[in-house]
Design a protein around this motif. Sequence first.
Motif, mmCIF file in Angstrom:
data_model
loop_
_atom_site.group_PDB
_atom_site.id
_atom_site.type_symbol
_atom_site.label_atom_id
_atom_site.label_comp_id
_atom_site.label_asym_id
_atom_site.label_seq_id
_atom_site.Cartn_x
_atom_site.Cartn_y
_atom_site.Cartn_z
ATOM 1 N N SER A 177 0.838 -1.196 0.000
ATOM 2 C CA SER A 177 0.000 0.000 0.000
ATOM 3 C C SER A 177 0.875 1.249 0.000
ATOM 4 C CB SER A 177 -0.929 0.015 1.218
ATOM 5 O OG SER A 177 -0.177 -0.048 2.421
ATOM 6 N N SER A 178 0.281 2.378 -0.349
ATOM 7 C CA SER A 178 1.039 3.626 -0.438
ATOM 8 C C SER A 178 1.458 4.151 0.933
ATOM 9 C CB SER A 178 0.218 4.691 -1.166
ATOM 10 O OG SER A 178 -0.995 4.940 -0.484
ATOM 11 N N GLY A 179 0.874 3.620 1.985
ATOM 12 C CA GLY A 179 1.211 3.993 3.354
ATOM 13 C C GLY A 179 0.429 3.102 4.293
ATOM 14 N N PRO A 180 0.616 3.243 5.614
ATOM 15 C CA PRO A 180 -0.150 2.428 6.555
ATOM 16 C C PRO A 180 -1.653 2.589 6.351
ATOM 17 C CG PRO A 180 1.671 3.509 7.669
ATOM 18 C CD PRO A 180 1.599 4.106 6.295
ATOM 19 N N VAL A 181 -2.374 1.476 6.401
ATOM 20 C CA VAL A 181 -3.822 1.475 6.219
ATOM 21 C C VAL A 181 -4.451 0.480 7.191
ATOM 22 C CG1 VAL A 181 -3.762 2.125 3.769
ATOM 23 C CG2 VAL A 181 -3.696 -0.293 4.402
ATOM 24 N N PRO A 185 3.415 -1.303 3.845
ATOM 25 C CA PRO A 185 3.311 0.077 3.354
ATOM 26 C C PRO A 185 4.598 0.575 2.715
ATOM 27 C CG PRO A 185 3.785 0.089 5.687
ATOM 28 C CD PRO A 185 3.638 -1.364 5.298
ATOM 29 N N LEU A 186 4.456 1.534 1.826
ATOM 30 C CA LEU A 186 5.604 2.318 1.386
ATOM 31 C C LEU A 186 5.922 3.320 2.488
ATOM 32 C CD1 LEU A 186 4.591 3.065 -2.313
ATOM 33 C CD2 LEU A 186 6.332 1.446 -1.546
ATOM 34 N N VAL A 187 7.204 3.436 2.840
ATOM 35 C CA VAL A 187 7.625 4.391 3.864
ATOM 36 C C VAL A 187 8.775 5.232 3.319
ATOM 37 C CG1 VAL A 187 6.892 2.903 5.766
ATOM 38 C CG2 VAL A 187 9.250 2.753 4.921
ATOM 39 N N PRO A 188 8.874 6.494 3.704
ATOM 40 C CA PRO A 188 10.001 7.330 3.259
ATOM 41 C C PRO A 188 11.315 6.795 3.813
ATOM 42 C CG PRO A 188 8.203 8.666 4.153
ATOM 43 C CD PRO A 188 7.911 7.250 4.523
ATOM 44 N N GLU A 189 12.361 6.834 2.976
ATOM 45 C CA GLU A 189 13.649 6.276 3.410
ATOM 46 C C GLU A 189 14.790 7.006 2.741
ATOM 47 O OE1 GLU A 189 17.267 3.988 3.363
ATOM 48 O OE2 GLU A 189 16.054 4.398 1.582
ATOM 49 N N GLY A 190 15.865 7.198 3.470
ATOM 50 C CA GLY A 190 17.086 7.750 2.908
ATOM 51 C C GLY A 190 17.112 9.261 2.856
ATOM 52 N N ALA A 218 8.433 6.228 10.276
ATOM 53 C CA ALA A 218 7.106 5.704 9.929
ATOM 54 C C ALA A 218 6.285 5.468 11.188
ATOM 55 C CB ALA A 218 7.253 4.412 9.135
ATOM 56 N N PHE A 219 6.951 4.987 12.228
ATOM 57 C CA PHE A 219 6.263 4.774 13.503
ATOM 58 C C PHE A 219 5.798 6.092 14.106
ATOM 59 C CE2 PHE A 219 6.679 4.971 18.121
ATOM 60 C CZ PHE A 219 5.739 4.015 18.517
ATOM 61 N N GLU A 220 6.678 7.069 14.172
ATOM 62 C CA GLU A 220 6.335 8.354 14.797
ATOM 63 C C GLU A 220 5.192 9.040 14.061
ATOM 64 O OE1 GLU A 220 7.335 9.421 17.605
ATOM 65 O OE2 GLU A 220 9.039 8.091 17.985
ATOM 66 N N ALA A 221 5.156 8.904 12.734
ATOM 67 C CA ALA A 221 4.083 9.522 11.961
ATOM 68 C C ALA A 221 2.724 8.992 12.384
ATOM 69 C CB ALA A 221 4.315 9.290 10.478
ATOM 70 N N GLN A 222 2.663 7.682 12.681
ATOM 71 C CA GLN A 222 1.394 7.102 13.121
ATOM 72 C C GLN A 222 1.154 7.314 14.620
ATOM 73 O OE1 GLN A 222 -0.916 6.157 11.088
ATOM 74 N NE2 GLN A 222 0.535 6.641 9.441
#
Length: 334
Positions: free
Chosen positions: A204-208, A222-227, A268-272
């Motif tokens: 998925s494009s992000g957590p769902v 999910p896709l997560v931002p990296e780098g 990714a964790f902090e965003a959720q």
Amino acid sequence: MLRSYRVLAISLASLASANGAFADPPKSPTVSPAKQVVLISFDAARDISQWQRSRALAKRTGAHFTYFLSCVFLLSPETRLHYAGPGKAAGKSNVGFGASKQDVADRLEQVRMAAAEGHDIGSHACGHFDGKDWSKADWLAEFASVRRIFENAYAINGIPEPAGWRDFARHTATGFRAPYLSTDKALYEALPEAGFEYDASGVSSGPVVPPTLNGTTRFALPLVPEGPKAKPVVAMDYNLYVRHSGGTEKPAMSDAFTERAYQAFRAAFEAQYNGKRLPLELGFHFTLMNNGAYWNALERFADEVCVKPQVECISLRDYVARQRAGQTQAGVGG
């Protein structure tokens, strides 16, 4: 309203008796936010030391994991002919087989101990073939091989069978992840018929929140931002391995890759955690890519977040059970 109430209280205070003091009105109860769910899973589940390492991580953090087991690892070189994939000759597999009879026995013991500790044992099919063009009959044949080999693993390999094994093996695998995350329409027709409650083959494009379609709950990595450029990547160790080193080993860069992976997981964790608290799913293999960079990142991440009071690191099976129990309860009450 609250301000006028306090003004009235102050004006009447001088008329109150010495032991009679006005208090602020009771506050509305605060609604606690939902706990942040983290879903950690492992594919193939071959190496014995990685079974032990993951179980140790779970014990010290209180986490429960999902292990997607490839059933060819329950066959030794001598018993590999017990498996034939759809359209394949007997004894063929894309990932090999168990190393020996003792290796199979040790893996079966790890499966039993992990299950006793509350972990989820799911299926990763058998021979790790790409089923994107399989028919429903092909998938059902593969699932039949999975269940037959799992249930009869001790007998097939001539290993003394513990009491209760067959009943356990018959009922334990309620979830599935397709090799290569490769799916087709026929898979989703076959899954409920084969008795699976959930599938974890999506992206998925992000957590769902995983939807339930035709009786099957569908999880998605999910896709997560990296780098440095925050470029999206599937939240799985293999995808990070390809991103970081083109799918080839660069052990000298292991520490840098560990840090990048950890930062991606943590962001990714902090965003959720600070947002909607949608479940966050992360996937791993038992292979130590780039000198174990991604397992090192996983351990650092889990050691930090799974112990938080507002976090639950649970298995996919337990997440499905909770969701379905909640839906049943809502239906009864509604």
